[in-house]
Every structure is written in C-alpha cells, then in structure tokens.
Write an enzyme that holds these catalytic residues in place. Structure first.
Site, mmCIF file in Angstrom:
data_model
loop_
_atom_site.group_PDB
_atom_site.id
_atom_site.type_symbol
_atom_site.label_atom_id
_atom_site.label_comp_id
_atom_site.label_asym_id
_atom_site.label_seq_id
_atom_site.Cartn_x
_atom_site.Cartn_y
_atom_site.Cartn_z
ATOM 1 C CB ALA A 149 1.493 22.421 27.173
ATOM 2 C CE1 TYR A 150 -3.362 29.763 27.510
ATOM 3 C CE2 TYR A 150 -5.295 28.362 27.735
ATOM 4 C CZ TYR A 150 -4.712 29.603 27.780
ATOM 5 O OH TYR A 150 -5.479 30.704 28.102
ATOM 6 C CB ALA A 151 -5.408 23.102 29.707
#
Length: 238
Positions: A149-151
């Site tokens: 999700a961060y990426a």
C-alpha cells in the site's frame, strides 16, 4: 499565526517534526528564509523550530478535515510561497494490520490526497517560477512486497508530479525526489546497518545534506519540471 511572514518569500514544508523535514526546516531557517511547517505530533524538535522563528501548524493528514485545516491556516498567513515541499509520510506495512482496505486508504490519504488538495489550494499563493517538490520513494519503480500500500501511494504521488507539472506550467515547476537509505536510525544494530547498506550499489547512508542539495538544485533550476531525482545510491539497480 505569526504575521511577520506576510508577503515574504516563504518555504512551506509538510511533516517537519523529524528526519528529512526537520533538516530542511533548519536549513532554510539558517538561510534566513521564512519557513512554515506542518507536524502531526508535538516533539522537542517542534518547540526548537518555533524558538528559531518557524511557524509550526499541527495537522493530521489522515483526515480530510486535517488537510483542509492546514491549507486554510497557511492561506490565512497571506504568504508568497517560494516552495511547497511535500514530505509528510506514514510508514505501515501489511504485516501490521489485517485491515488492508483501511491501510491503503490511509497511505493514499497521506501520500497522494494531501499533496493533491494542498497543491490546488495553495497554487494561487505561489510566485511565478516557484516550486512544488514531492517526496516519493525508490519503491515507485521497484515495488515492495512488504509495503504494498505504501509503495502504491508513493507511485500515485510520482504520477501527480507529471500531471501537476503540466497543469501549472509555465508558472510553477513541479518535481519529485525519490530517496532511499538517506539516514539510518541511531538505535539500529551494526548487523542491521550492514545488511541495509549492502542493498545499494554505493553502500553508504549519505545523510540529510544529500537531500538538501537535491532540493536546492530544484529550487535553483529554471528549466526542470515533471522530473524525479533518484537519491538511492543505486539501490533500485540491485
């Protein structure tokens, strides 16, 4: 709000309570450039910034209300914004939660929606040939199985760089910086440091001065927009 910054050329930095954001706030203050920052958590570092003349505005970018409140607070200062630097970030992996939907929403909220809303809201207060700088991440090109999700949210921010560069040209330049391994934590064990540093081609952690140099390069440029500076020591190539 401190009205002494009214109509001076000012740098606005989101997420300046620690690490890169804090270093940038200190750098511009030392250059006697007025600085306005956002912070989520009250820290000793924020008190130190206040004491040095920085206007510090508490803002929680995980909510739409928090984003809007920050933009309204900055607008109230009636600034001429020379640079808008999006550094606010959140770091959470899929291993830390079973609620993947909420995790993705939160990452997108902080890393994509906040810059999207703030760019639109603050653009009228920016000078001709001013700069917007997005801090993305080297994982934009590589991906991350542990921080999916961060990426994805940082990749969205990278794409916003391209769109806003077109939308705001020729008045504003919009670029991004994609860092990795800029600085390690003081509490990291030597074994961990060696393992992490081995992931890049250059095998070093250069420190925040490397980021300051990149930011200054963008601010000094008259001819670069829609680009990303990769500060990863060659990590993306390994």
């Amino acid at each position: 709000m401190d009205r002494k910054y009214m109509k001076q050329e000012t740098i606005v930095i989101t997420g300046a309570g620690q690490r890169i954001g804090l270093a940038l706030a200190k750098h511009f203050t030392e250059q006697q450039i007025p600085v306005v920052v956002s912070y989520r958590t009250e820290r000793v570092t924020i008190r130190s910034l206040r004491n040095s003349g920085v206007t510090c505005i508490q803002a929680d970018f995980t909510t739409n209300t928090g984003i809007t409140a920050f933009s309204e607070a900055v607008i109230e200062l009636n600034l001429n914004i020379r640079g808008l630097i999006h550094n606010a970030s959140d770091w959470k992996s899929e291993s830390q939660t079973d609620d993947q939907a909420s995790l993705l929403d939160k990452m997108m909220q902080v890393h994509a929606k906040a810059p999207y809303i703030l760019n639109h809201a603050l653009e009228p207060y920016m000078l001709s040939n001013s700069d917007i700088i997005h801090f993305t991440d080297y994982v934009v090109k590589k991906g991350s199985p542990r921080h999916i999700a961060y990426a994805a949210s940082k990749a969205a921010l990278d794409n916003l760089t391209l769109s806003f560069a077109q939308k705001f040209a020729p008045k504003l330049k919009v670029n991004s910086i994609a860092p990795a391994l800029i600085m390690l934590n003081n509490h990291d064990r030597n074994e961990h440091k060696k393992k992490v540093l081995s992931k890049s081609l250059l095998g070093i952690s250069p420190g925040v001065f490397e980021v300051i140099n990149a930011v200054q390069f963008i601010l000094n440029s008259r001819y670069m927009t829609g680009q990303s500076i990769n500060l990863d020591g060659g990590r993306a190539l390994k």
